[in-house]
Write a protein that holds these residues in place. Sequence first.
Motif, PDB file in Angstrom:
ATOM      1  N   TYR A  35       0.843  -1.181   0.000  1.00 34.74           N
ATOM      2  CA  TYR A  35       0.000   0.000   0.000  1.00 34.74           C
ATOM      3  C   TYR A  35       0.888   1.243   0.000  1.00 34.74           C
ATOM      4  O   TYR A  35       2.025   1.219   0.462  1.00 34.74           O
ATOM      5  CB  TYR A  35      -0.862   0.067   1.268  1.00 34.74           C
ATOM      6  N   LEU A  45      -4.125   0.445  -2.316  1.00 29.91           N
ATOM      7  CA  LEU A  45      -3.464  -0.798  -2.679  1.00 29.91           C
ATOM      8  C   LEU A  45      -2.727  -0.653  -3.995  1.00 29.91           C
ATOM      9  O   LEU A  45      -3.311  -0.245  -5.012  1.00 29.91           O
ATOM     10  CB  LEU A  45      -4.509  -1.918  -2.771  1.00 29.91           C
ATOM     11  N   TYR A  48      -0.920  -6.810  -4.929  1.00 31.57           N
ATOM     12  CA  TYR A  48      -1.018  -7.834  -3.918  1.00 31.57           C
ATOM     13  C   TYR A  48      -0.653  -9.191  -4.506  1.00 31.57           C
ATOM     14  O   TYR A  48      -0.642  -9.364  -5.727  1.00 31.57           O
ATOM     15  CB  TYR A  48      -2.403  -7.860  -3.265  1.00 31.57           C
ATOM     16  N   LYS A  57      -2.664  -6.583  -9.783  1.00 37.85           N
ATOM     17  CA  LYS A  57      -2.680  -5.131  -9.602  1.00 37.85           C
ATOM     18  C   LYS A  57      -3.767  -4.717  -8.620  1.00 37.85           C
ATOM     19  O   LYS A  57      -4.824  -5.334  -8.550  1.00 37.85           O
ATOM     20  CB  LYS A  57      -2.932  -4.454 -10.952  1.00 37.85           C
ATOM     21  N   GLY A  58      -3.469  -3.625  -7.898  1.00 40.92           N
ATOM     22  CA  GLY A  58      -4.451  -3.015  -7.037  1.00 40.92           C
ATOM     23  C   GLY A  58      -4.995  -1.755  -7.668  1.00 40.92           C
ATOM     24  O   GLY A  58      -5.137  -1.668  -8.883  1.00 40.92           O
ATOM     25  N   GLU A  59      -5.278  -0.747  -6.830  1.00 40.26           N
ATOM     26  CA  GLU A  59      -5.854   0.508  -7.313  1.00 40.26           C
ATOM     27  C   GLU A  59      -4.869   1.376  -8.080  1.00 40.26           C
ATOM     28  O   GLU A  59      -5.247   2.063  -9.035  1.00 40.26           O
ATOM     29  CB  GLU A  59      -6.340   1.355  -6.130  1.00 40.26           C
ATOM     30  N   PHE A  90       3.503   0.878   2.942  1.00 38.66           N
ATOM     31  CA  PHE A  90       3.273  -0.174   3.926  1.00 38.66           C
ATOM     32  C   PHE A  90       3.114  -1.517   3.229  1.00 38.66           C
ATOM     33  O   PHE A  90       2.397  -1.633   2.232  1.00 38.66           O
ATOM     34  CB  PHE A  90       2.009   0.106   4.744  1.00 38.66           C
ATOM     35  N   VAL A  97      -6.365 -14.314   1.240  1.00 37.50           N
ATOM     36  CA  VAL A  97      -7.107 -13.127   0.797  1.00 37.50           C
ATOM     37  C   VAL A  97      -8.516 -13.117   1.377  1.00 37.50           C
ATOM     38  O   VAL A  97      -9.160 -12.078   1.440  1.00 37.50           O
ATOM     39  CB  VAL A  97      -7.180 -13.030  -0.747  1.00 37.50           C
ATOM     40  N   GLU A  98      -9.007 -14.292   1.822  1.00 37.89           N
ATOM     41  CA  GLU A  98     -10.334 -14.328   2.424  1.00 37.89           C
ATOM     42  C   GLU A  98     -10.323 -13.880   3.883  1.00 37.89           C
ATOM     43  O   GLU A  98     -11.370 -13.588   4.452  1.00 37.89           O
ATOM     44  CB  GLU A  98     -10.924 -15.750   2.360  1.00 37.89           C
ATOM     45  N   GLN A 102      -5.494  -8.012   8.281  1.00 35.21           N
ATOM     46  CA  GLN A 102      -4.187  -7.819   7.679  1.00 35.21           C
ATOM     47  C   GLN A 102      -3.238  -7.253   8.727  1.00 35.21           C
ATOM     48  O   GLN A 102      -3.621  -6.412   9.534  1.00 35.21           O
ATOM     49  CB  GLN A 102      -4.267  -6.876   6.472  1.00 35.21           C
ATOM     50  N   PHE A 104       0.264  -5.239   9.364  1.00 33.18           N
ATOM     51  CA  PHE A 104       1.078  -4.266   8.642  1.00 33.18           C
ATOM     52  C   PHE A 104       2.490  -4.169   9.196  1.00 33.18           C
ATOM     53  O   PHE A 104       2.722  -4.310  10.413  1.00 33.18           O
ATOM     54  CB  PHE A 104       0.429  -2.883   8.711  1.00 33.18           C
TER      55      PHE A 104
ATOM     56  N   TYR B  35      -9.510  -0.091  11.307  1.00 25.21           N
ATOM     57  CA  TYR B  35      -8.105  -0.092  11.677  1.00 25.21           C
ATOM     58  C   TYR B  35      -7.784   1.182  12.444  1.00 25.21           C
ATOM     59  O   TYR B  35      -8.350   2.244  12.179  1.00 25.21           O
ATOM     60  CB  TYR B  35      -7.204  -0.187  10.437  1.00 25.21           C
ATOM     61  N   ALA B  42       2.044   2.075  12.216  1.00 24.01           N
ATOM     62  CA  ALA B  42       1.391   1.234  11.220  1.00 24.01           C
ATOM     63  C   ALA B  42      -0.063   1.023  11.601  1.00 24.01           C
ATOM     64  O   ALA B  42      -0.419   1.048  12.780  1.00 24.01           O
ATOM     65  CB  ALA B  42       2.109  -0.111  11.124  1.00 24.01           C
ATOM     66  N   PRO B  43      -0.935   0.799  10.629  1.00 29.44           N
ATOM     67  CA  PRO B  43      -2.333   0.463  10.953  1.00 29.44           C
ATOM     68  C   PRO B  43      -2.396  -0.870  11.695  1.00 29.44           C
ATOM     69  O   PRO B  43      -1.656  -1.806  11.374  1.00 29.44           O
ATOM     70  CB  PRO B  43      -2.992   0.348   9.580  1.00 29.44           C
ATOM     71  N   TYR B  94     -11.659  -9.457  -2.258  1.00 29.44           N
ATOM     72  CA  TYR B  94     -10.356  -9.824  -1.717  1.00 29.44           C
ATOM     73  C   TYR B  94      -9.378  -8.654  -1.654  1.00 29.44           C
ATOM     74  O   TYR B  94      -8.184  -8.857  -1.514  1.00 29.44           O
ATOM     75  CB  TYR B  94      -9.731 -10.973  -2.495  1.00 29.44           C
ATOM     76  N   LYS B  95      -9.878  -7.430  -1.788  1.00 27.20           N
ATOM     77  CA  LYS B  95      -9.015  -6.274  -1.623  1.00 27.20           C
ATOM     78  C   LYS B  95      -9.650  -5.358  -0.583  1.00 27.20           C
ATOM     79  O   LYS B  95     -10.872  -5.280  -0.489  1.00 27.20           O
ATOM     80  CB  LYS B  95      -8.900  -5.499  -2.941  1.00 27.20           C
ATOM     81  N   LEU B  96      -8.818  -4.673   0.181  1.00 31.47           N
ATOM     82  CA  LEU B  96      -9.322  -3.689   1.132  1.00 31.47           C
ATOM     83  C   LEU B  96      -9.296  -2.319   0.488  1.00 31.47           C
ATOM     84  O   LEU B  96      -8.260  -1.874  -0.011  1.00 31.47           O
ATOM     85  CB  LEU B  96      -8.469  -3.681   2.395  1.00 31.47           C
TER      86      LEU B  96
END
Lengths: 113, 108
Positions: A35, A45, A48, A57-59, A90, A97-98, A102, A104, B35, B42-43, B94-96
């Motif tokens: 991130y 993100l 991942y 890819k993320g965002e 981070f 993934v489920e 998370q 950090f 969070y 960190a978070p 599956y993404k935050l």
Amino acid sequence: NAGVTQTPKFQVLKTGQSMTLQCAQDMNHNSMYWYRQDPGMGLRLIYYSASEGTTDKGEVPNGYNVSRLNKREFSLRLESAAPSQTSVYFCASSQSVEQETQYFGPGTRLLVL
Amino acid sequence: GQSLEQPSEVTAVEGAIVQINCTYQTSGFYGLSWYQQHDGGAPTFLSYNALDGLEETGRFSSFLSRSDSYGYLLLQELQMKDSASYFCAVDSSYKLIFGSGTRLLVRP
């Protein structure tokens, strides 16, 4: 257990330079994430890895590449740094993934001049 | 598009109760996480709601209404150490997806 570790803690780059941010976790997690967090904003993100051998890819993936070196390690590479990539990065991991939780790392503060 | 809205800042007195709201609009939804992040840190994970209702973990509770696309974090018996930023995050495919965060300032 160290949890999620990141190196370096701080880095200053000049525009156009390249660098790799390292991340490792010792929790035997399958999934890992990168991130970026800009001032006053939430985390976005970049990429991942749902499991060893896969990356997605993320965002905000533009300007970055990743490598899932093994189950423990997930690196982020900036090929040609730009001032817009100045941020705090981070790394995080989760059992899968489920899994909603998370964990950090402490973050890498990157300044691109 | 995807968006999460939460207040940018909240101030409360030590010992009081504070509620931080989060509304969301996302293409996929599996649950809502919260969070906590202290300045320079960190978070860290606080709670997760996949189903409607209230989840309680010590002084912290989290609520979700899927039909209203709304959730909140409730902090009771506020302590000075609760001064931090709080982020809601939608678990989407599956993404935050994180909100911009609410900065909580606890005053003596």
